[in-house]
Design a protein around this motif. Structure first.
Motif: not given
Length: 196
Positions: A137-142, A158-164
Motif C-alpha cells: 500500500r502507498y497512500e491511496s494506491k494499493v 497491478v496498482i489500483v486506487d483504494k476506491s476500486k
C-alpha cells in the motif's frame, strides 16, 4: 445403444474428475520423493556409508527445526543473517533472494507490516470481479496480485486506487482454494451480493 454410450462417457468423465485430486496429490508426493532420493544418492555418493548419510539427514532435520523455531520466536537466526550478509554483496542474486523472501514471508509470517488481505477488484474489465491479494500500500494506491485459475502462482500485479477495491472476508487460504477449485469451493455467497 446411443444412450448407453452417453451414459458410459458420462460415468467415465465423472470418474476422471473424481480421481484428478488423488492423482495431483500422488504427483506431488512422487516429486518430493524423487528430490529426496536424489539428495540421498548425492550424499551417499560422497560418503559411501549409510551411517554418515543418515547422520547428515538427521542433522539437517534438526537444523531446519532450529531455524524454524528461531524465526518463529526471534524472526532472524544467526545462520540466516550470515547467509544474507553474503548474498547482499552479490548483484542480481540479492534481488532474487529479497523478492522470494518477501513473497514467502507473506504466506508464513504473522508480520503486520506485510499485507495479507484478500480483496475483490474489477479485472480485466469493469463488471468482472476477481479476488486479489493485497501485497503493498502507498497512500491511496494499493498493489494487488491477481492470481489466475487454476494455478494461483501465476497472475498479474497491478496498482489500483483504494476506491476500486471491495473488501473481502476471505483469507489467503480461502482465496487460494477458490482459485484452485475454479470457484467450486466458495462459501462466501453473501460477498457476491455486495459486488456492484
Amino acid at each position: 445403444m446411443q444412450t448407453v454410450t452417453k451414459k458410459l462417457l458420462n460415468y467415465f468423465l465423472i470418474g476422471i474428475l473424481a480421481v484428478i485430486p488423488i492423482v495431483v496429490v500422488l504427483q506431488i508426493v512422487l516429486f518430493v520423493k524423487s528430490i529426496l532420493m536424489s539428495m540421498f544418492g548425492f550424499v551417499q555418493g560422497y560418503s559411501a556409508n549409510y551411517f554418515y548419510t543418515a547422520l547428515f539427514f538427521v542433522f539437517s532435520f534438526f537444523l531446519l527445526v532450529y531455524i524454524g523455531r528461531e524465526i518463529f520466536q526471534k524472526s532472524r537466526p544467526i545462520i540466516i543473517s550470515a547467509f544474507e550478509h553474503v548474498i547482499d554483496r552479490i548483484p542480481f542474486l540479492n534481488t532474487i533472494y529479497r523478492v522470494i523472501k518477501k513473497v514467502s514471508a507473506m504466506f508464513i509470517k504473522d508480520d503486520q507490516t506485510i499485507a495479507k488481505e484478500v480483496v475483490y477488484v474489477e479485472y480485466p474489465k469493469d463488471g468482472v470481479w476477481v479476488p486479489a491479494y493485497v501485497t503493498n500500500r502507498y497512500e491511496s494506491k494499493v498493489v494487488l496480485f491477481i492470481p489466475t485459475s487454476p494455478n494461483p502462482t501465476s497472475g498479474f500485479t497491478v496498482i489500483v486506487d483504494k476506491s476500486k477495491i471491495v473488501e473481502s472476508d476471505m483469507d489467503i487460504e480461502d482465496a487460494t482454494s477458490f482459485i484452485v477449485s475454479v470457484g467450486v469451493d466458495y462459501d462466501k455467497a453473501k460477498e457476491m451480493t455486495r459486488l456492484p
